[in-house]
Design a protein around this motif. Structure first.
Motif: not given
Lengths: 98, 166
Positions: A2-9, A11-15, A43-44
């Motif tokens: 799923p594309l969401l896995y790297p995107l959510v990761l 977002a977490a690293l950015f925070g 990553l994005n």
């Protein structure tokens, strides 16, 4: 995958990187936080490149460019930190502002 | 769930955990070394997204040189360790709140926008294909970027020269 896995990761690293930049007093640690945020961006870029299957490979080429910019940034940033340390004998951003 | 997804989730947990440890660690050298783990896990994620060349560049440039540069700077500013070396500011809770808000906001946007999309396992990121793209379609940005890098390096040398001869 799923594309969401790297995107959510990303977002977490950015925070976490935002927290590092805002909360640390040491200038070198703030630079590490910036590096973490740049990695989230990379990553994005790679994730969207893989998802889109871009013929120009824009995402991955831009990732290479970002890595180069990050290397230039950390070189300049550390040079500024060293100049700061030489002038004020501290790299604590709270004391520098005082 | 495929093997790729499982490995990716493990790498994601490693990356987030080591990033948290890096940003909250009390000792600067430990923070830099935890950042190495984070960057390595991100490189593994690149490999899983079939971007092998980017992954190797990540390992070479970030893990190989950027972190070494950071550790050099820590040594040169003569505070590699000690209790006071990695203090956080008084507004750390506000900072944590802002960081959490950024992560949740970005994550929610991504979930709303791209739910259900799949990355197909095509091979897209070998050195050959990236080299083709870089030197056919992206030559001008590449050359400009080399100028930027040269300017940054010269600037760094000028800035970090000792002050006696200025």
């Amino acid at each position: 995958m799923p594309l969401l896995y790297p995107l959510v990761l990303a977002a977490a690293l950015f925070g976490i990187g935002v927290y590092g930049v805002l909360a640390r007093r040491n200038a070198v640690m703030m630079l590490l936080g910036v590096e973490l945020m740049l990695n989230a961006v990379n990553l994005n870029l790679v994730a969207f490149d893989a998802w889109f299957a871009d013929a120009l490979h824009s995402g991955q080429v831009l990732t290479l460019f970002t890595i180069t910019i990050a290397a230039a940034e950390i070189g300049l940033g550390l040079a500024i930190v060293l100049a700061l340390f030489r002038a004020l004998r501290t790299v604590d951003v709270d004391e520098v502002g005082r | 769930m495929s093997l790729t997804e499982i490995v990716f989730l493990v790498l994601a947990v490693v990356a987030v955990g080591s990033a948290l440890l890096s940003m909250t660690s009390g000792q600067l050298v430990h923070a830099a070394l935890w950042l190495v783990v984070t960057l390595g896990a991100v490189a593994g994620c690149f490999v899983l997204m079939t971007a092998e060349f980017v992954a190797w560049v990540q390992v070479l440039v970030y893990v190989g040189s950027v972190v070494v540069l950071v550790i050099f700077a820590l040594m040169l500013t003569r505070q590699p360790s000690g209790a006071r070396s990695a203090e956080v500011t008084g507004n750390r809770w506000i900072a944590a709140l802002v960081g959490l808000a950024a992560a949740v906001g970005l994550g929610a946007t991504m979930v709303v926008g791209f739910r259900g999309e799949q990355i197909e396992g095509r091979r897209i990121g070998t050195a050959g294909s990236i080299g083709d793209a870089l030197f056919n379609d992206w030559v001008l940005p590449f050359e400009i970027l080399s100028g930027v890098l040269l300017a940054a390096l010269v600037g760094a040398i000028v800035l970090s020269r000792s002050g006696s001869d200025r």
